[in-house]
Scaffold this motif. Structure first.
Motif, PDB file in Angstrom:
ATOM      1  N   ASN A 107      -5.114  -7.603   5.594  1.00  0.00           N
ATOM      2  CA  ASN A 107      -3.501  -7.443   6.128  1.00  0.00           C
ATOM      3  C   ASN A 107      -3.307  -6.658   7.472  1.00  0.00           C
ATOM      4  O   ASN A 107      -3.073  -6.876   8.547  1.00  0.00           O
ATOM      5  CB  ASN A 107      -2.567  -7.156   5.413  1.00  0.00           C
ATOM      6  N   CYS A 108      -4.014  -5.486   7.553  1.00  0.00           N
ATOM      7  CA  CYS A 108      -3.605  -4.569   8.673  1.00  0.00           C
ATOM      8  C   CYS A 108      -5.282  -4.148   9.183  1.00  0.00           C
ATOM      9  O   CYS A 108      -4.975  -3.336  10.258  1.00  0.00           O
ATOM     10  CB  CYS A 108      -3.142  -3.195   8.243  1.00  0.00           C
ATOM     11  N   TYR A 144      -9.386   0.266  -2.730  1.00  0.00           N
ATOM     12  CA  TYR A 144      -8.121   0.547  -3.005  1.00  0.00           C
ATOM     13  C   TYR A 144      -7.452  -0.537  -3.589  1.00  0.00           C
ATOM     14  O   TYR A 144      -7.546  -1.809  -2.875  1.00  0.00           O
ATOM     15  CB  TYR A 144      -7.261   1.206  -2.266  1.00  0.00           C
ATOM     16  N   TRP A 145      -6.555  -0.408  -4.647  1.00  0.00           N
ATOM     17  CA  TRP A 145      -5.842  -1.718  -5.040  1.00  0.00           C
ATOM     18  C   TRP A 145      -4.575  -1.761  -4.138  1.00  0.00           C
ATOM     19  O   TRP A 145      -4.279  -2.869  -3.765  1.00  0.00           O
ATOM     20  CB  TRP A 145      -5.384  -1.650  -6.534  1.00  0.00           C
ATOM     21  N   LEU A 146      -4.175  -0.684  -3.858  1.00  0.00           N
ATOM     22  CA  LEU A 146      -3.102  -0.370  -2.738  1.00  0.00           C
ATOM     23  C   LEU A 146      -3.527  -0.075  -1.440  1.00  0.00           C
ATOM     24  O   LEU A 146      -3.950   1.329  -1.187  1.00  0.00           O
ATOM     25  CB  LEU A 146      -1.927   0.335  -3.334  1.00  0.00           C
ATOM     26  N   CYS A 147      -3.464  -0.959  -0.462  1.00  0.00           N
ATOM     27  CA  CYS A 147      -4.169  -0.329   0.870  1.00  0.00           C
ATOM     28  C   CYS A 147      -3.126   0.816   1.261  1.00  0.00           C
ATOM     29  O   CYS A 147      -2.071   0.757   1.382  1.00  0.00           O
ATOM     30  CB  CYS A 147      -3.675  -1.521   1.880  1.00  0.00           C
ATOM     31  N   PRO A 148      -3.802   2.028   1.573  1.00  0.00           N
ATOM     32  CA  PRO A 148      -3.053   3.233   2.044  1.00  0.00           C
ATOM     33  C   PRO A 148      -2.430   3.170   3.313  1.00  0.00           C
ATOM     34  O   PRO A 148      -1.591   3.998   3.749  1.00  0.00           O
ATOM     35  CB  PRO A 148      -4.572   4.328   2.416  1.00  0.00           C
ATOM     36  N   SER A 149      -2.730   2.089   4.185  1.00  0.00           N
ATOM     37  CA  SER A 149      -2.298   2.100   5.610  1.00  0.00           C
ATOM     38  C   SER A 149      -0.915   0.972   5.478  1.00  0.00           C
ATOM     39  O   SER A 149       0.166   1.339   5.898  1.00  0.00           O
ATOM     40  CB  SER A 149      -3.189   1.419   6.474  1.00  0.00           C
ATOM     41  N   CYS A 150      -1.100  -0.252   5.015  1.00  0.00           N
ATOM     42  CA  CYS A 150       0.157  -1.039   4.964  1.00  0.00           C
ATOM     43  C   CYS A 150       0.921  -1.322   3.842  1.00  0.00           C
ATOM     44  O   CYS A 150       1.724  -1.958   3.568  1.00  0.00           O
ATOM     45  CB  CYS A 150      -0.474  -2.366   5.490  1.00  0.00           C
ATOM     46  N   GLU A 186      -3.679  -5.498  -3.604  1.00  0.00           N
ATOM     47  CA  GLU A 186      -4.909  -6.576  -3.203  1.00  0.00           C
ATOM     48  C   GLU A 186      -5.505  -7.214  -2.197  1.00  0.00           C
ATOM     49  O   GLU A 186      -5.938  -8.292  -2.118  1.00  0.00           O
ATOM     50  CB  GLU A 186      -4.780  -7.577  -4.450  1.00  0.00           C
ATOM     51  N   THR A 187      -5.313  -6.428  -0.943  1.00  0.00           N
ATOM     52  CA  THR A 187      -5.799  -6.855   0.265  1.00  0.00           C
ATOM     53  C   THR A 187      -6.842  -6.091   0.664  1.00  0.00           C
ATOM     54  O   THR A 187      -7.590  -6.679   1.713  1.00  0.00           O
ATOM     55  CB  THR A 187      -4.410  -6.667   1.431  1.00  0.00           C
TER      56      THR A 187
END
Length: 379
Positions: free
Chosen positions: A349-350, A358-364, A368-369
């Protein structure tokens, strides 16, 4: 005499109307001049980096002219993008106090909630967002911000209570979020409770990977290898790009040898996956097909140049030739050192890159991205 006076009455009325009209025009011109002066003064403060004075000057105009709301919204959003949340909050709070049409007032309420959220004032943001999830025009955006807020504060139960409202939207990202939030909420539950809950989440959110992944790893820990392999197989068929992480887990499941070969063949030939190429070559090598394994790696390297495939070929050549083993060992070590410094995952995504999943992107902040990278260094 009375007749003369009667005739003069229309003249007097007309004169009074004319003078009154001129007086109103004069007052309007005076007000506009005052507004223009304040605007010019406010802009001058902005241009000279005196932002606090500029905001004070411009906010005074809100009591006089509410027709310029869009200008103030643009200014507040500019401050928010720059990280000046206190300035954005002051403008939006002032706008929020005005008596405006319902749609415009709700938009300002949403913008103010975003300011509070950006500034870490989560309780204030939540108070403004909760009523907005019942408004059709802002429902999805308000839900996304509210879910993000609960993720930041780890209030999983509150987020799960939004499931009914989420079902009223068409947002796939919100559904993915709730599936992952459900998994987060189960981390400290008993295995039996988790298994049932993961199954429910997988059924409710079929496009989410996390519930099936958690269910598979739980099945492995309980020695339910067949169930675990079936779940892992389903994941990699749906998401071949995840093979780098899933195949090593699936390999540890007790399964018929033919099933493992068929899975690797499908991922290698149909999806052209690097990890599947390497695993398939290893399977061929273990079953005595040394030349077939080497030929597979050579063909795939020609089709898709990749450092990891090259390393696998070097290791295979090293085993097949004692004479060249020492030279190939040093080359293999150099390649391994190179790969050890490369990122392993990237957010589709980003573009965020990391060596950790990471299951949750620390950036965006999307679920699951973050996936294994592709390309010349990919897996």
């Amino acid at each position: 005499m009375l007749e003369l006076l009667f005739l003069l009455l229309p003249v007097a009325a007309a004169y009074g109307w004319f003078m009154g009209r001129n007086s109103v025009k004069h007052q309007e011109l005076k007000d506009r001049a005052h507004i223009t002066k304040n605007l010019s003064s406010g802009l001058n403060f902005l241009l000279t980096d005196q932002e606090d004075k500029a905001i004070e000057q411009l906010l005074h105009l809100l009591d006089i002219e509410a027709a310029t709301i869009d200008t103030y919204l643009a200014l507040a959003n500019l401050f928010r993008r720059r990280g000046d949340w206190d300035k954005a909050i002051r403008i939006h709070e002032k706008l929020h106090q005005l008596k405006l049409p319902k749609v415009q007032a709700q938009q300002i309420q949403f913008e103010l909630a975003k300011d509070y959220q950006s500034a870490g004032l989560y309780d204030r943001a939540e108070k403004l967002l909760v009523p907005l999830i019942r408004q059709a025009t802002l429902q999805e955006r308000a839900l996304k911000n509210l879910v993000a807020l609960y993720i930041s504060t780890h209030e999983w139960a509150k987020a799960q209570q939004l499931a009914e409202a989420v079902e009223q939207t068409n947002s796939s990202s919100l559904r993915l979020a709730l599936a992952n939030i459900g998994c987060e909420a189960l981390q400290h539950s008993l295995p039996a409770e988790r298994a049932k809950a993961y199954q429910q989440l997988a059924s409710q959110y079929p496009k989410a990977i996390r519930p099936r992944y958690e269910l598979a790893t739980l099945a492995m820990s309980q020695q339910q290898s067949a169930e675990a392999f079936a779940l892992f197989r389903g994941i990699v068929i749906e998401k071949p790009q995840w093979s780098a992480d899933i195949l090593p887990l699936a390999k540890n499941c007790s399964m018929p040898d033919e099933d493992w070969y068929q899975l690797l063949s499908q991922l290698s030939h149909k999806h052209n996956n690097i990890s599947a190429h390497i695993e398939l070559a290893d399977w061929l090598l273990q079953h005595g097909s040394i030349k077939a394994a080497e030929q597979l790696l050579l063909e795939k390297l020609q089709q898709q140049p990749n450092i990891r495939l090259f390393k696998a070929l070097l290791e295979q050549r090293k085993q097949g030739s004692e004479v060249a083993a020492d030279i190939l060992e040093s080359v293999t070590e150099l390649v391994a050192n190179y790969l050890d410094k490369k990122v392993l995952y990237s957010c589709r995504n980003c573009g965020f890159k990391t060596r950790q999943h990471y299951w949750l992107c620390p950036s965006c902040q999307q679920w699951e991205t973050v996936e294994p990278i592709s390309g010349i260094d990919g897996r």
